[in-house]
Design an enzyme around this catalytic site. Structure first.
Site: not given
Ligand code: BES
Ligand code: ZN
Length: 626
Positions: A161, A290-294, A317-318, A321, A340, A398, A406, A579, A581
């Site tokens: 990550q 949750g997700g990462m937009e690789n 969402h991803e 990106h 975001e 972070d 967002y 996760r 969150k």
């Molecule tokens: N790019 C982010 C994840 C991220 C941001 C990781 C900053 C590390 C530092 C990803 O696109 C994201 O926003 N993920 C969210 C899900 C989204 C539906 C809001 C998540 O992981 O909760």
């Molecule tokens: Zn995002």
């Protein structure tokens, strides 16, 4: 004949003028170029030396939990720097070579959050720098899973990550979002495992354990990604598909069925998908986000596999990106809302198109609720963190990872949409993605661009929006838009009935989706009685919910109410799910009262090893008060 010739000449003249202007536009250095922007989170000088291409050759040791090999950088030292600097974090540097000759290098002592700058002596003519290195035990980007911590429990797993500044903990690189490069990679893994990257990917494992990757579109370091495990692939359509551990792949394929159509929908909104294939991998449960937009390969948590495709907005969402973030990238982490906020907006537009307005309105409303909560909390601690433009100097980037970029960001765009009209706004966004494709952009450059592209000759309209207050002001501006409450209003009235002692079995909940249930629970009074919790659980079986969003919220309510019957399931949930969150609010709730704090500490001490290093860092603060 002559007339034809004249016409032909005239036509080619037009063509010449056209393409001439077009290419001029592309060649002209825009003012937002990374050269003039100070990114306080990189120690590298990728703003002055051009890092064109990376050839990465690494071996992944799943037993020793170490990556080692070399990173070969092709550079253009156009500004004749003598000192080339790369970001590193907890890396051991074995040797450094400049154009094939071994050189003496220097590694600075580490700076908090940022790691150590690696200094390499170069000349104006230097073409390449090769660094032989190995990762350390504190590599923040890497999560090494023992077989027990995977879904199938047979083989170890590794994933990275890299966002925001963790790429440097597994590759010596210029690690700022404003610095882009292409890459090729050769990755050696144990023969029984398969490797995937943010690049063109294999769909089957091979016998040699050696995988080669090409990413020929320039990307910033935070989009460098690697996953290694016992992985299977299933196709969705001719350009989309899903990867997962073998025991998870069928469920994943079912859940992701709509992803092919999702890409089509995204394209209809804001133009061509430019990255070739769009695949996703469902990772083991320890994935911290949750997700990462690789690029080309979204990394996703298995907690979106709800069995009913109800959490697929995360994939929207991803995917979004691929335009906002991967194509047009925030220049620094202070401009994070450009990644975001735009993506949240785009995500909801995709969902509106696929599921209808009443559905996306629920996403907007839940987002608005998150915004209110975030503003309330941050107003007490650091009010300036509620600005869209952040100030993360001297801090962990972070820290900026709150709901503000967002939700305040997406609501700002929604306001712009309402103000200028949807057609005009869509045209503007599409043009923006084309204009800044493969470039980086600061908040300020965006505002300048918006001035001409959206508000030219319309000062009155512009002044009504109060852009300054949105971008450089605290809290939620008065003109923040709010959507129709059509579906949630019905939920509100069912909740009222329940609170007036109507039996749960008599509530009208038919056709409720995950989002209605979330709203139903979120807006319950702070603490329900144990009896009320039990009544709800008896009818709706929340303690055994397969839906991670609902389960997490329910467990928080259970801790608040002292509803002990849910605790065994909660413990099971916490044993696997990584996760952040979900973990942070749940542990946070347990730590609020002495009775539950003891349980929180015990559970955490048991399962901490299952969490990602970054999740451990934030949870140590919450649970151990470290
Ligand atoms: N790019 C982010 C994840 C991220 C941001 C990781 C900053 C590390 C530092 C990803 O696109 C994201 O926003 N993920 C969210 C899900 C989204 C539906 C809001 C998540 O992981 O909760
Ligand atoms: Zn995002």
């Amino acid at each position: 004949m002559l007339r034809n010739l004249v016409i032909l000449f005239f036509l080619s003249f037009l063509l010449f003028v056209n393409t001439g202007c077009g290419s001029k536009k592309v060649e002209k250095k825009p003012t937002h170029d990374s050269v003039s922007i100070k990114d306080v989170h990189t120690l590298s000088n990728g703003d002055s030396i051009v890092f064109e291409h990376l050839d990465l050759d690494i071996k992944v040791d799943m037993v020793g939990k170490k990556i080692s090999g070399n990173a070969h950088w092709t550079i253009n030292n156009k500004n004749t720097n003598k000192d080339l600097r790369l970001d590193t974090y907890d890396l051991t540097i074995d040797s450094v070579w400049v154009d094939g000759k071994k050189v003496a290098f220097r590694l600075d002592s580490p700076i908090k959050f940022l790691g150590s700058a690696l200094h390499v002596p170069v000349t104006a003519n230097t073409q390449s720098v090769t660094v032989w290195y190995a990762t350390g035990p504190n590599a923040r980007a890497l999560q090494w899973l023992d077989p027990q911590q995977t879904h199938d429990k047979k083989y170890p797993f590794l994933f990275t990550q890299s966002e925001s500044i963790y790429a440097r903990s597994w590759i010596p690189c210029p690690d700022g979002p404003g610095i882009r490069f292409t890459y090729n990679a050769k990755v050696s893994v144990p023969k029984e495992l398969m490797a995937l990257m943010s690049a063109v990917n294999p769909q089957e494992s091979n016998d040699s354990g050696v995988y080669r990757f090409v990413m020929d579109q320039p990307i910033p370091a935070y989009l460098m990604a690697l996953a290694v495990g016992d992985i299977a692939f299933r196709s969705i359509d001719d350009r989309t598909g899903v990867y997962a551990e073998k025991g998870m792949i069928d469920k994943a394929r079912y859940e992701f069925d709509g992803v092919g159509r999702m890409v089509d929908n995204a394209e209809q909104l804001y133009g061509q998908y430019r990255w070739g294939r769009y695949d996703a991998i469902v990772l083991p449960p320890g994935f911290p986000i949750g997700g990462m937009e690789n690029p080309k390969l979204t990394f996703a948590t298995p907690t979106i596999i709800a069995g009913d495709r109800s959490l697929m907005s995360l994939i929207a969402h991803e995917l979004a990106h691929s335009w906002s973030g991967n194509l047009v990238t925030n220049a620094t982490w202070n401009d994070f809302w450009l990644n975001e906020g735009f993506t949240d907006y785009f995500e909801r537009r995709i969902m509106e198109q696929m599921m209808g307005k009443s559905y996306s309105d629920m996403l907007w409303e839940l987002g608005y609720q998150d915004l209110v909560t975030a503003v309330d909390e941050l107003t007490l601690t650091n009010k300036k963190d509620t600005w869209l433009k952040l100030d993360l100097k001297g801090r962990d980037p972070d820290d900026g990872l709150t709901d503000i970029p967002y939700e305040k960001g997406s609501h700002f765009l929604k306001l712009l949409e309402i103000s200028v009209g949807r057609d005009r706004f869509d045209h503007f966004l599409k043009q923006y993605f084309n204009q800044f494709a493969f470039k980086t952009i600061t908040t300020e450059a965006f505002l300048v661009y918006m001035d001409t592209a959206l508000f030219k000759d319309n000062e009155v309209l512009k002044s009504k929006i109060n852009i300054k207050q949105w971008v450089y002001g605290a809290g939620i501006p008065e003109n923040c838009p709010r959507v129709d409450q059509e579906r949630f209003a019905k939920v509100d009235s069912e909740r009222d009935k329940f609170l007036a002692d109507v039996e749960p079995a008599h509530l009208n909940t038919t056709e409720w989706t995950t989002h209605e249930w979330l709203h139903f629970l979120r807006k319950m009074p702070p603490a329900l009685s144990v009896l009320q919790m039990k009544k709800l659980d008896d009818v709706y079986n929340f303690s055994n919910s397969e839906n991670s969003e609902i389960a997490d919220l329910w467990f928080i309510m259970a801790v608040r109410a002292g509803y002990t019957k849910a605790y065994p399931k909660m413990e099971e949930f916490l044993s696997m799910v990584g996760r952040r969150k979900f973990l942070e609010p749940l542990y946070g709730q347990m730590m609020k009262s002495p009775q539950t704090a003891e349980m929180g500490i015990k559970i955490y001490n048991n399962f901490r090893k299952n969490y990602h290093p970054l999740a451990q860092e934030s949870l140590d603060k919450i649970v151990w008060k470290k």
